[in-house]
Design an enzyme around this catalytic site. Structure first.
Site, PDB file in Angstrom:
ATOM      1  N   ARG A 134      36.865  64.059  75.184  1.00 16.76           N
ATOM      2  CA  ARG A 134      36.284  62.683  75.314  1.00 16.76           C
ATOM      3  C   ARG A 134      36.876  61.654  74.240  1.00 16.76           C
ATOM      4  NH1 ARG A 134      32.397  66.844  76.039  1.00 16.76           N
ATOM      5  NH2 ARG A 134      31.128  66.568  77.822  1.00 16.76           N
TER       6      ARG A 134
ATOM      7  N   LYS B  30      30.254  67.128  72.353  1.00 13.84           N
ATOM      8  CA  LYS B  30      29.144  66.119  72.936  1.00 13.84           C
ATOM      9  C   LYS B  30      28.238  67.339  73.696  1.00 13.84           C
ATOM     10  CE  LYS B  30      27.817  62.597  75.978  1.00 13.84           C
ATOM     11  NZ  LYS B  30      28.303  61.651  77.018  1.00 13.84           N
TER      12      LYS B  30
ATOM     13  N   HIS C 180      37.912  57.284  79.994  1.00 13.27           N
ATOM     14  CA  HIS C 180      37.365  58.623  80.406  1.00 13.27           C
ATOM     15  C   HIS C 180      37.744  58.768  81.649  1.00 13.27           C
ATOM     16  CE1 HIS C 180      33.874  60.761  80.671  1.00 13.27           C
ATOM     17  NE2 HIS C 180      33.600  60.846  82.078  1.00 13.27           N
TER      18      HIS C 180
ATOM     19  N   ARG D  61      40.326  61.760  81.136  1.00 16.53           N
ATOM     20  CA  ARG D  61      39.782  63.172  81.080  1.00 16.53           C
ATOM     21  C   ARG D  61      39.604  63.460  82.433  1.00 16.53           C
ATOM     22  NH1 ARG D  61      35.713  66.238  78.420  1.00 16.53           N
ATOM     23  NH2 ARG D  61      33.750  66.517  79.503  1.00 16.53           N
TER      24      ARG D  61
END
Length: 362
Positions: free
Chosen positions: A204, A228, A307, A310
């Protein structure tokens, strides 16, 4: 030290005076269970809602921090329906974004009506209009996969083209802009390293920002990150990255100290020189997000975000591995979340088949 967590906690503390006392009480209560990053997003949702209340004349308060509990008690379901329409039309929020913003409000109203008490042990909020509202989380993998179509890098070939674009081809887009060229030439090796690492590991953006130089083991191709959602958010976990990430990082580390002069106490892996300063500091999450958006728009994928890099990695990784390896690599709590990539890879394989120019002999 988790840098992002510390930064977001400071930002959260700075924002709290903007809100009524009961919001601050709610935030303090939730800090035990939710991250500062999540609560920071909640405060942005609250700000949008309170500003809307003031604009609609649903409170006589001259500022957000003076909105009283009675103003919340007087809200009707019709008011909330109008607010949903406001988010859809004025803010042009997607269904998923609207549902998330309403969920944060439901959490606040639930706390005020079911948990928080006044000095006489009665609920702070006597009437909770948000309890009447049904919200739904958009978690269906097929629906989420459909929404990501065209917004991620579809296969290894497109991933490589994007990395090459960041590394060298972007200069063609800005050839007539000397200032943009100057900043690009100074930062392109760093930018390539960031993009390549995310596309080689699926970490991330917050995990990338938190990285220190000592967190990278080029020999073993491992990054030690603050994961996270970890049970122990202050303990680093090891994540592998591909050879492409190693090469880009190696190149960046060779020029890091020369290109980004910094104090001997600065351990951050990814550095940027703030405007008006001669010393480089840790690159912020927002700076990385803006950097990726800049390249994505020029590349012709305006919906590609950091994002979604990812997501791009995960789709490619899942094609070569199983759902459990993908889950571990991405740090998902369960395979339910990872199921998204099964749907995305189905779409990717379908597109690959359709690209084959096969003639059927009658």
């Amino acid at each position: 030290m988790n840098v992002i967590k510390s930064q977001d906690l400071r930002l959260l503390e700075q924002r709290l005076p903007l809100f009524p006392w009961y919001v601050e009480q709610y935030i303090e209560h939730k800090l035990v269970d939710l991250s500062p990053s999540t609560l920071l997003e909640y405060t942005r949702d609250f700000e949008t809602f309170f500003n809307w209340m003031m604009h609609e004349g649903l409170t006589s308060a001259p500022s957000i921090n003076q909105i009283e509990l009675i103003d919340l008690e007087r809200l009707t379901i019709s008011n909330i329906d109008n607010y949903k329409l406001h988010l859809q039309i004025r803010h042009q929020n997607s269904v998923a974004t609207r549902e998330r913003k309403l969920a944060s409000l439901k959490s606040l109203f639930h706390y005020l009506s079911q948990i928080a008490e006044d000095e006489d042990h009665y609920p702070l909020l006597k009437r909770n209009v948000m309890a009447k509202l049904k919200t739904r989380r958009i978690t269906d993998p097929k629906l989420m996969a459909n929404r990501l179509q065209g917004k991620i890098l579809e296969d290894d070939a497109e991933i490589q083209r994007f990395i090459d674009f960041v590394t060298r081809d972007y200069r063609k887009v800005i050839a007539d802009n000397p200032q943009a060229l100057h900043y690009y030439e100074r930062n392109r090796i760093r930018d390539t390293a960031i993009v390549s690492l995310i596309l080689a590991s699926g970490i991330r953006v917050s995990e990338a920002v938190n990285l220190d130089v000592d967190d990278i083991d080029l020999t073993k191709k491992i990054a030690h990150i603050y994961r996270k959602g970890s049970h122990d958010p202050d303990m680093k976990q090891s994540v592998y990255f591909a050879e492409s990430g190693k090469e880009a990082l190696q190149h960046y580390l060779e020029i890091r100290s020369i290109r980004y002069p910094h104090s001997r106490h600065e351990k951050a892996l990814f550095l940027a020189i703030p405007r008006g300063s001669s010393q480089a500091k840790r690159m912020s999450k927002r700076a990385i997000q803006q950097m990726v958006t800049k390249y994505a728009q020029a590349f012709g994928k305006p919906m590609l975000s950091v994002h979604k890099l990812r997501h791009s990695f995960a789709t490619s990784y899942y094609l070569k591995n199983d759902i459990y390896k993908t889950q571990r690599q991405l740090g998902h709590a369960s395979t339910d979340t990872t199921e998204l990539y099964a749907q995305l890879t189905d779409k990717t394989m379908e597109k690959a088949i359709n690209r084959l120019n096969i003639k059927v002999i009658q």
